[in-house]
Design a protein around this motif. Structure first.
Motif, PDB file in Angstrom:
ATOM      1  N   ASP A  43       0.905  -1.150   0.000  1.00  0.00           N
ATOM      2  CA  ASP A  43       0.000   0.000   0.000  1.00  0.00           C
ATOM      3  C   ASP A  43       0.939   1.193   0.000  1.00  0.00           C
ATOM      4  OD1 ASP A  43      -1.576   2.219   0.576  1.00  0.00           O
ATOM      5  OD2 ASP A  43      -2.804   1.167   2.054  1.00  0.00           O
ATOM      6  N   GLY A  68      -1.194  -2.176   8.493  1.00  0.00           N
ATOM      7  CA  GLY A  68      -1.747  -0.826   8.343  1.00  0.00           C
ATOM      8  C   GLY A  68      -2.151  -0.452   6.936  1.00  0.00           C
ATOM      9  N   GLY A  69      -2.011  -1.347   5.998  1.00  0.00           N
ATOM     10  CA  GLY A  69      -2.415  -1.041   4.627  1.00  0.00           C
ATOM     11  C   GLY A  69      -3.919  -0.978   4.484  1.00  0.00           C
ATOM     12  N   SER A 121       2.794   0.461   3.562  1.00  0.00           N
ATOM     13  CA  SER A 121       2.713  -0.897   4.133  1.00  0.00           C
ATOM     14  C   SER A 121       3.245  -1.919   3.140  1.00  0.00           C
ATOM     15  CB  SER A 121       1.260  -1.236   4.481  1.00  0.00           C
ATOM     16  OG  SER A 121       0.781  -0.346   5.455  1.00  0.00           O
ATOM     17  N   ASN A 143       0.063   4.315   2.341  1.00  0.00           N
ATOM     18  CA  ASN A 143       0.331   4.155   3.770  1.00  0.00           C
ATOM     19  C   ASN A 143       1.712   3.568   4.059  1.00  0.00           C
ATOM     20  OD1 ASN A 143      -2.197   5.138   4.708  1.00  0.00           O
ATOM     21  ND2 ASN A 143      -3.144   3.190   4.146  1.00  0.00           N
TER      22      ASN A 143
END
Length: 172
Positions: free
Chosen positions: A77, A107-108, A82, A80
């Motif tokens: 990601d 956290g993606g 990730s 973010n």
């Protein structure tokens, strides 16, 4: 039968048996001399067909090794930052699902598969502007490929961010 006649017969029999004993000439056991017509003495030796067939034992042939493919995958990601990865999965689908789950866990939100590979290695290369992923038969080549793509694109500070291999495993 006279004594000289018995002697002659015995001598002839011994001579005949001696000839049979030397029929192989200078060849090793199981071989016979090969003499071309008109040649004096043995020229070569050849195997006697069927000699020692009963004494040979068939060597058991070992089965060829069987290998199972192993898959790896990289998901990111980029918004973010990730990174989700996996290696050693038994299918492409499992590898992609596992990498996506790892990316989301870290956290993606909008994770996307960058590459999926089997029986080889992958290296994620970061530069100051972007990243790329190289795959190859071994880790050194995957890294070299990724670094080359990074520098050829005019990026700077190209370095390995992640690398791993997902190589086949012997199952038999």
């Amino acid at each position: 039968m006279s004594m000289s006649m018995k002697y002659l017969l015995t001598f002839g029999l011994v001579l005949l048996l001696t000839g049979v004993a030397h029929a192989e000439g200078e060849c090793p056991p199981g071989m016979f001399p090969t003499n071309p017509p008109g040649a004096q003495g043995p020229v070569g030796c050849a195997p006697i067909p069927g000699y020692n067939n009963n004494q040979r034992q068939a060597q058991p042939q070992l089965p060829s090794p069987q290998w199972a493919r192993r898959w790896g995958s990289i998901a990111t990601d980029s918004i973010n930052g990730s990174l989700g990865t996996t290696v050693g999965q038994s299918s492409q689908r499992e590898a992609e699902q596992s990498a996506m789950a790892d990316c989301l866990k870290k956290g993606g939100v909008q994770c996307k598969i960058q590459t999926t590979y089997d029986n080889e290695c992958a290296a994620m290369i970061l530069g100051d502007k972007e990243f790329n992923v190289g795959t190859a038969a071994n880790l050194d080549k995957a890294v070299q490929l990724g670094i080359k793509v990074c520098t050829d694109a005019g990026d700077t500070n190209c370095h390995v961010y992640y690398s791993a291999c997902s190589l086949p495993v012997q199952i038999q």
